[in-house]
Scaffold this motif. Structure first.
Motif, PDB file in Angstrom:
ATOM      1  N   SER A  31      -7.453 -13.057  -1.025  1.00 21.31           N
ATOM      2  CA  SER A  31      -7.602 -13.727  -2.312  1.00 21.31           C
ATOM      3  C   SER A  31      -7.981 -12.697  -3.364  1.00 21.31           C
ATOM      4  O   SER A  31      -8.852 -11.856  -3.129  1.00 21.31           O
ATOM      5  CB  SER A  31      -8.701 -14.792  -2.235  1.00 21.31           C
ATOM      6  OG  SER A  31      -8.342 -15.784  -1.293  1.00 21.31           O
ATOM      7  N   GLU A  67      -0.420 -14.064   1.518  1.00 23.68           N
ATOM      8  CA  GLU A  67      -0.357 -14.121   2.980  1.00 23.68           C
ATOM      9  C   GLU A  67       0.934 -13.437   3.412  1.00 23.68           C
ATOM     10  O   GLU A  67       2.019 -13.855   3.006  1.00 23.68           O
ATOM     11  CB  GLU A  67      -0.362 -15.574   3.462  1.00 23.68           C
ATOM     12  CG  GLU A  67      -1.599 -16.346   3.043  1.00 23.68           C
ATOM     13  CD  GLU A  67      -1.461 -17.851   3.269  1.00 23.68           C
ATOM     14  OE1 GLU A  67      -0.364 -18.318   3.644  1.00 23.68           O
ATOM     15  OE2 GLU A  67      -2.459 -18.551   3.054  1.00 23.68           O
ATOM     16  N   HIS A  74       3.929 -15.167   1.364  1.00 21.34           N
ATOM     17  CA  HIS A  74       3.660 -16.475   0.766  1.00 21.34           C
ATOM     18  C   HIS A  74       2.579 -16.225  -0.282  1.00 21.34           C
ATOM     19  O   HIS A  74       1.496 -15.727   0.047  1.00 21.34           O
ATOM     20  CB  HIS A  74       3.178 -17.449   1.830  1.00 21.34           C
ATOM     21  CG  HIS A  74       2.917 -18.816   1.315  1.00 21.34           C
ATOM     22  ND1 HIS A  74       2.223 -19.751   2.032  1.00 21.34           N
ATOM     23  CD2 HIS A  74       3.246 -19.433   0.160  1.00 21.34           C
ATOM     24  CE1 HIS A  74       2.144 -20.871   1.345  1.00 21.34           C
ATOM     25  NE2 HIS A  74       2.748 -20.699   0.190  1.00 21.34           N
ATOM     26  N   LYS A  76       0.301 -17.819  -3.478  1.00 19.33           N
ATOM     27  CA  LYS A  76      -0.190 -18.977  -4.218  1.00 19.33           C
ATOM     28  C   LYS A  76      -0.870 -18.435  -5.473  1.00 19.33           C
ATOM     29  O   LYS A  76      -1.790 -17.629  -5.378  1.00 19.33           O
ATOM     30  CB  LYS A  76      -1.186 -19.777  -3.389  1.00 19.33           C
ATOM     31  CG  LYS A  76      -0.605 -20.350  -2.118  1.00 19.33           C
ATOM     32  CD  LYS A  76      -1.680 -21.025  -1.281  1.00 19.33           C
ATOM     33  CE  LYS A  76      -1.120 -21.459   0.052  1.00 19.33           C
ATOM     34  NZ  LYS A  76      -2.157 -22.005   0.930  1.00 19.33           N
ATOM     35  N   GLU A  77      -0.370 -18.857  -6.630  1.00 20.79           N
ATOM     36  CA  GLU A  77      -0.963 -18.472  -7.904  1.00 20.79           C
ATOM     37  C   GLU A  77      -1.663 -19.689  -8.482  1.00 20.79           C
ATOM     38  O   GLU A  77      -1.111 -20.784  -8.479  1.00 20.79           O
ATOM     39  CB  GLU A  77       0.105 -18.030  -8.907  1.00 20.79           C
ATOM     40  CG  GLU A  77       0.860 -16.794  -8.526  1.00 20.79           C
ATOM     41  CD  GLU A  77       1.935 -16.436  -9.549  1.00 20.79           C
ATOM     42  OE1 GLU A  77       2.229 -17.252 -10.454  1.00 20.79           O
ATOM     43  OE2 GLU A  77       2.496 -15.344  -9.438  1.00 20.79           O
ATOM     44  N   SER A  78      -2.870 -19.485  -8.982  1.00 26.00           N
ATOM     45  CA  SER A  78      -3.535 -20.576  -9.697  1.00 26.00           C
ATOM     46  C   SER A  78      -4.261 -19.973 -10.891  1.00 26.00           C
ATOM     47  O   SER A  78      -4.822 -18.886 -10.820  1.00 26.00           O
ATOM     48  CB  SER A  78      -4.497 -21.339  -8.794  1.00 26.00           C
ATOM     49  OG  SER A  78      -5.542 -20.507  -8.358  1.00 26.00           O
ATOM     50  N   LYS A  83      -0.454 -24.035 -11.450  1.00 29.53           N
ATOM     51  CA  LYS A  83      -0.459 -23.593 -10.046  1.00 29.53           C
ATOM     52  C   LYS A  83       0.991 -23.364  -9.645  1.00 29.53           C
ATOM     53  O   LYS A  83       1.887 -24.112 -10.032  1.00 29.53           O
ATOM     54  CB  LYS A  83      -1.084 -24.649  -9.144  1.00 29.53           C
ATOM     55  CG  LYS A  83      -2.564 -24.838  -9.378  1.00 29.53           C
ATOM     56  CD  LYS A  83      -3.136 -25.844  -8.398  1.00 29.53           C
ATOM     57  CE  LYS A  83      -4.531 -26.238  -8.734  1.00 29.53           C
ATOM     58  NZ  LYS A  83      -5.568 -25.388  -8.401  1.00 29.53           N
ATOM     59  N   LYS A  84       1.223 -22.319  -8.875  1.00 31.19           N
ATOM     60  CA  LYS A  84       2.576 -21.983  -8.427  1.00 31.19           C
ATOM     61  C   LYS A  84       2.472 -21.472  -6.999  1.00 31.19           C
ATOM     62  O   LYS A  84       1.562 -20.730  -6.664  1.00 31.19           O
ATOM     63  CB  LYS A  84       3.172 -20.914  -9.342  1.00 31.19           C
ATOM     64  CG  LYS A  84       4.581 -20.538  -9.029  1.00 31.19           C
ATOM     65  CD  LYS A  84       5.496 -21.155 -10.022  1.00 31.19           C
ATOM     66  CE  LYS A  84       6.907 -20.660  -9.777  1.00 31.19           C
ATOM     67  NZ  LYS A  84       7.885 -21.550 -10.255  1.00 31.19           N
ATOM     68  N   ASP A  85       3.405 -21.877  -6.188  1.00 31.06           N
ATOM     69  CA  ASP A  85       3.433 -21.520  -4.775  1.00 31.06           C
ATOM     70  C   ASP A  85       4.851 -21.067  -4.467  1.00 31.06           C
ATOM     71  O   ASP A  85       5.797 -21.802  -4.738  1.00 31.06           O
ATOM     72  CB  ASP A  85       3.065 -22.775  -3.976  1.00 31.06           C
ATOM     73  CG  ASP A  85       2.770 -22.499  -2.531  1.00 31.06           C
ATOM     74  OD1 ASP A  85       3.511 -21.730  -1.904  1.00 31.06           O
ATOM     75  OD2 ASP A  85       1.804 -23.091  -2.015  1.00 31.06           O
ATOM     76  N   GLN A  87       7.531 -18.220  -1.912  1.00 26.66           N
ATOM     77  CA  GLN A  87       7.702 -17.349  -0.752  1.00 26.66           C
ATOM     78  C   GLN A  87       8.884 -16.421  -0.971  1.00 26.66           C
ATOM     79  O   GLN A  87       9.813 -16.761  -1.691  1.00 26.66           O
ATOM     80  CB  GLN A  87       7.933 -18.184   0.496  1.00 26.66           C
ATOM     81  CG  GLN A  87       6.774 -19.110   0.808  1.00 26.66           C
ATOM     82  CD  GLN A  87       7.044 -19.970   2.028  1.00 26.66           C
ATOM     83  OE1 GLN A  87       7.637 -19.523   2.990  1.00 26.66           O
ATOM     84  NE2 GLN A  87       6.595 -21.209   1.980  1.00 26.66           N
ATOM     85  N   HIS A  96      13.149 -16.838  -9.203  1.00 25.30           N
ATOM     86  CA  HIS A  96      11.752 -17.192  -9.460  1.00 25.30           C
ATOM     87  C   HIS A  96      11.588 -17.533 -10.936  1.00 25.30           C
ATOM     88  O   HIS A  96      12.200 -16.906 -11.801  1.00 25.30           O
ATOM     89  CB  HIS A  96      10.852 -16.000  -9.084  1.00 25.30           C
ATOM     90  CG  HIS A  96       9.404 -16.226  -9.321  1.00 25.30           C
ATOM     91  ND1 HIS A  96       8.658 -17.100  -8.575  1.00 25.30           N
ATOM     92  CD2 HIS A  96       8.542 -15.689 -10.211  1.00 25.30           C
ATOM     93  CE1 HIS A  96       7.403 -17.082  -8.999  1.00 25.30           C
ATOM     94  NE2 HIS A  96       7.314 -16.235  -9.999  1.00 25.30           N
TER      95      HIS A  96
END
Length: 157
Positions: A31, A67, A74, A76-78, A83-85, A87, A96
């Protein structure tokens, strides 16, 4: 010499999608929280991001969770605003959408300890380059678009 010794003596190619011999390949895992940015507002302006979205982006309090499993990432942006997820797989092109709605297509490769992204904007065909590198306890993300550069530094949390 053991089998492990023979394996470790092999040299990795100069540029690869991913190499099991590179010790830093998993260092992106974790993180990360943005600590500071350099020339980010100017960079966003050059990218064509409107003034309201630029002001929001400057204070987005962005957090990343990265990850990695082999060649697969993978992320994960917040932030305060979204929020955006997503891969991706090293070396495999993907599409993207950036926070301002700009759609890009390209891929990431791992060169040494640096993730290097080369992307083309779908709206104008211009190139955006992005690098991510872990230095100590920081993730440094640099951007370049038409000669204008910016950098964001994240701390591991």
């Amino acid at each position: 010499m053991t089998h492990i010794g023979v394996f470790l003596k092999r040299q990795a190619p100069a540029q690869t999608r991913h190499s099991a011999l590179q010790p830093a390949t998993m260092t992106f895992n974790g993180s990360w929280k943005v600590e500071h940015s350099e020339n980010f507002a100017n960079f966003l302006e050059h990218m064509g991001v409107n003034v309201v979205k630029r002001k929001l982006a400057e204070h987005d309090n962005l957090k990343l969770i990265i990850e990695q499993t082999g060649d697969n990432f993978h992320i994960k942006e917040s932030s305060t605003f979204r929020k955006k997820d997503f891969q991706f797989t090293l070396g495999v092109p993907f599409e993207h959408e950036l926070a301002d709605g700009t759609v890009i297509e390209g891929s990431w490769v791992l060169e040494g300890n640096t993730l290097k992204g080369n992307f083309t904007r779908k709206d104008n065909g211009k190139t955006l380059q992005t690098n991510r590198e872990v230095i100590g306890n920081e993730l440094v993300q640099s951007y370049s678009y038409e000669g204008v550069s910016a950098k964001r530094t994240f701390k591991k949390v």
